[in-house]
Each structure stands twice: as C-alpha cells, then as structure tokens.
Design an enzyme around this catalytic site. Sequence first.
Site, PDB file in Angstrom:
ATOM      1  N   HIS A  86      17.043  26.786  55.721  1.00 12.39           N
ATOM      2  CA  HIS A  86      16.106  25.841  54.982  1.00 12.39           C
ATOM      3  C   HIS A  86      14.802  26.238  55.539  1.00 12.39           C
ATOM      4  O   HIS A  86      14.481  26.265  56.739  1.00 12.39           O
ATOM      5  CB  HIS A  86      16.347  24.315  55.502  1.00 12.39           C
ATOM      6  CG  HIS A  86      17.561  23.712  54.889  1.00 12.39           C
ATOM      7  ND1 HIS A  86      18.302  22.720  55.525  1.00 12.39           N
ATOM      8  CD2 HIS A  86      18.118  23.937  53.657  1.00 12.39           C
ATOM      9  CE1 HIS A  86      19.313  22.286  54.774  1.00 12.39           C
ATOM     10  NE2 HIS A  86      19.039  23.083  53.592  1.00 12.39           N
ATOM     11  N   GLU A  89      12.780  24.429  58.365  1.00 14.67           N
ATOM     12  CA  GLU A  89      13.050  24.054  59.633  1.00 14.67           C
ATOM     13  C   GLU A  89      13.179  25.385  60.434  1.00 14.67           C
ATOM     14  O   GLU A  89      14.065  26.028  60.397  1.00 14.67           O
ATOM     15  CB  GLU A  89      14.669  23.456  59.430  1.00 14.67           C
ATOM     16  CG  GLU A  89      14.934  22.216  58.750  1.00 14.67           C
ATOM     17  CD  GLU A  89      15.922  22.004  58.344  1.00 14.67           C
ATOM     18  OE1 GLU A  89      17.052  22.427  58.709  1.00 14.67           O
ATOM     19  OE2 GLU A  89      16.216  20.965  57.314  1.00 14.67           O
ATOM     20  N   HIS A 216      19.491  24.707  62.391  1.00 17.42           N
ATOM     21  CA  HIS A 216      18.685  23.570  61.493  1.00 17.42           C
ATOM     22  C   HIS A 216      17.613  22.924  62.338  1.00 17.42           C
ATOM     23  O   HIS A 216      17.766  23.078  63.691  1.00 17.42           O
ATOM     24  CB  HIS A 216      19.732  22.870  60.620  1.00 17.42           C
ATOM     25  CG  HIS A 216      20.326  23.501  59.604  1.00 17.42           C
ATOM     26  ND1 HIS A 216      20.253  23.568  58.140  1.00 17.42           N
ATOM     27  CD2 HIS A 216      21.446  24.415  59.733  1.00 17.42           C
ATOM     28  CE1 HIS A 216      20.851  24.234  57.501  1.00 17.42           C
ATOM     29  NE2 HIS A 216      21.733  24.807  58.384  1.00 17.42           N
ATOM     30  N   GLU A 308      21.587  21.401  64.837  1.00 14.48           N
ATOM     31  CA  GLU A 308      20.427  20.610  64.560  1.00 14.48           C
ATOM     32  C   GLU A 308      19.598  20.506  65.858  1.00 14.48           C
ATOM     33  O   GLU A 308      20.137  19.891  66.831  1.00 14.48           O
ATOM     34  CB  GLU A 308      20.613  19.207  64.034  1.00 14.48           C
ATOM     35  CG  GLU A 308      21.512  19.260  62.665  1.00 14.48           C
ATOM     36  CD  GLU A 308      20.827  19.330  61.401  1.00 14.48           C
ATOM     37  OE1 GLU A 308      19.625  19.533  61.451  1.00 14.48           O
ATOM     38  OE2 GLU A 308      21.368  19.482  60.409  1.00 14.48           O
TER      39      GLU A 308
END
Length: 429
Positions: A86, A89, A216, A308
Amino acid sequence: MSEVPSVLCRLLLLLGGVASVTFHHHRYDGLMRTLYKVHNECPHITRVYSIGRSVKGRHLYALEFSDSPGIHELLEPEFKYVGNMHGNEVLGRELLIQLCEFLCEEYRQRNERIVRLIHNTRIHILPSMNPDGYEVAADQGPDSNGYLVGRNNANGIDLNRNFPDLNTYMYYNDKHGGPNHHIPLPDNWRNQVEPETEAVIKWMDSINFILSANLHGGAVVANYPYDKSREHRVRGFRRTANTPTPDDKLFKKLSKDYSYAHGWMHLGWNCGDYFPDGIINGASWYSVSKGMQDFNYLHTNCFDITLELSCNKFPPEEELQREWLGNREALISFIEEVHQGIKGVILDENNNGFAGAVISIDGIAHDVTSGKQGDYFRLLLPGTYEVTATAPGYGSETRTVTVGPADPKQVSLVIFCCILLISKKLYYL
C-alpha cells in the site's frame, strides 16, 4: 543462567548500530541509491536485483543477503520481507531500507549473530512493492497525506486484494476432497492481476520461500492467516469469523515472536484498538479476499504474516528512529524463526535431488514439497510427528521425528521404497 549471554547479545544488538542507518524518507531514486550503496559496502554478501516493473515502469528492487548471493544453497532456507504494497503505508518501506543498512554494517563489524544469520539464511528484502503509489503519497507529505492517497497502484488497484482467490478452492477441497497445498493458479490468472502482483507471484514461483512477512501501517498488530473468512457475504459485506489454518498454533507462535520482540506491540493497546498479545487472526478482524498472506500459504511452501506497524501510515521523519528501535529486534528475530521444525533432502535412486516430492505431517492437513534441488523445509512447533514423504510412482515411507525447541539437532534418516531409494535427511531445532 544459560540465557544470560543470549539476553546480553540481544541487548547489545539493540543498543548498537544506530549511527549506521539513515532516518529519513526515501523517494524512488533515494531507495535505489541506498540499496546499491549497501551492495557496494557489502559486495560479497549482497545482490541487488529487480523482480519486475510497476505500471509506470519503476523497478521493483530487492536486496539479497547471503554468503553466496544469487545461489540457493542446499538446506539453506529462503526468507523474504515485502514492504509498501500500500503506497501510503510507508513505515515498512523505511524499516526495510534501514534493515538493509543495519545488516551490512553489523556484518562488517563481525556481529556474531548477524554473521551466523547471513551465512545460514538467504534473505530477500523488497522495500517497496508499490513504488508508484508511494510517489503519490510522498507528494502529499506526512503532514497533509490523505488516509487513502497513494494506497493503490497507478491503475487504482489495491494490490492486497489482487492475488488469485485460492481460498475458495481450499474451502471447497476441505469439504469435498482435493489438494491442501500448492493450489494451482487459474488458467487466466495473468488477466486478473496487476504488473506488480504478477511480478511478486513469479518471484514466489522462482524461489522456494519458507517464511515471510509483509509490512503495513494503520494499526499495530501481527495478523496471521487465514485472512478470508469462510462465512458467506451478508447484505454486501463479509462476516468476520475466526478462520484458522491447519497451522494455526504455529502461526500464533510466529506472530507472538514478532509481537513480543517489538517494543510495544505485545501490550495490545495501540491506535485505539486492543489485540491480546498484539496478534489476531486476519478473518476475525476483517475479511480480506485475494490477499497476499493467504496466497503464500495456499500456493507455495511459504508461511506469511502481515505486520501492521504504525498508527500513522506516513509518520514524520522525527518518528522514524523511535520506530526503528521498536522494530529492530523483532525484524531480526523473525528472520531467525525460519530455522525451526524439520528440513531434509529427497534423493532418487541415482542420488540426485528429487523435486516435487510431497512431505506430509500426520494431523496437520497442509503439506509442503521439495524444491528444485530436492531439499525441503517444514516449519513445526516442538513435538513428535509422523512425517511421510511421497512421490507419484515411488511409493511412500513414514518416520517418527522429534522436533526440539532450541538449538538445531541433526537427525539423518534413510527411506527405502519398493521401487527406488529415497533418502531423507531430517533436522530439528
């Protein structure tokens, strides 16, 4: 008392090396220059290569660390990190660039832990899977970056919703019979994916990766498969429901290893959310179809989790050093997790490596296969297992193998078949 040297070693790793990394955001040219700079400083243990190009023609550069760059060494596992799929990110991208610099510098300083890791592991680092999206996000800057600006690739596609949907086949096979591993790609898969996704799939098919993580932002948690729920859609959305893989206990352990080595992920309370132990099954959080981590598990030998790493998707530069210090030990220790379970070589009657043999573990409905040279790797928790090696037309043989929790212990077994000789050397950690 035996754990004290290990603790001191890890503490020294955390305290050292700060000066060797550069705490700023890297645009595409800066990323490329940094990777080649690392290669120039450590030419004998690194290789820069491109796995393909983005929609706008930017290279998807990877940096390899190995004592034999460009070569798969027998019984040496392959590991990968993927960042920035992404584009907005960005912390994972910067952490992986810093990790490249750190590994090179520590190797040059003869850090025993890093030297051992690079000599025993072939490590591949792809800092950015979505360089086009990153440039869009970087044009906005960290202060004014919209929440979704730059997330997708140049065609407006979310790359983590772009892999072939193999979960549907797997869930069907669970009920009706069929393969539980290496599910083939649909005939028209190239027409379904973006250039960046196609490049990563070909990369996975060309290298026998065993363990990986994709990085991420937007939360702080280690997310493990399955990402796609078995539940059907209800009124336009997919229900969240815990959807474990046959290797659920192993995935939880891998996720906790990262979470508890991280500076604060394991605390659970981050970004207004609470995740016990800092981990979660992906589908129980929210269901993702066509994601990267499920694809890894269902199509290849690779066990992949999603990390994450930050509440702020595009953190300002002054926060990068803190984030690096919070993630550094976790990034290193997670690579070390590839050295567990069993590994071995499948040979034919002429003592040649046998590719494509299936290695099954009784009680775990997920098999792995031997690579091009006949070696295989099966991540497992400590315990005693019934291990079976099979190949079409060759018969099969089963052995009982005990896997330990700590240092490697070598166990060599020879399997005799009625048709030919298959030799399997097993190791456990």
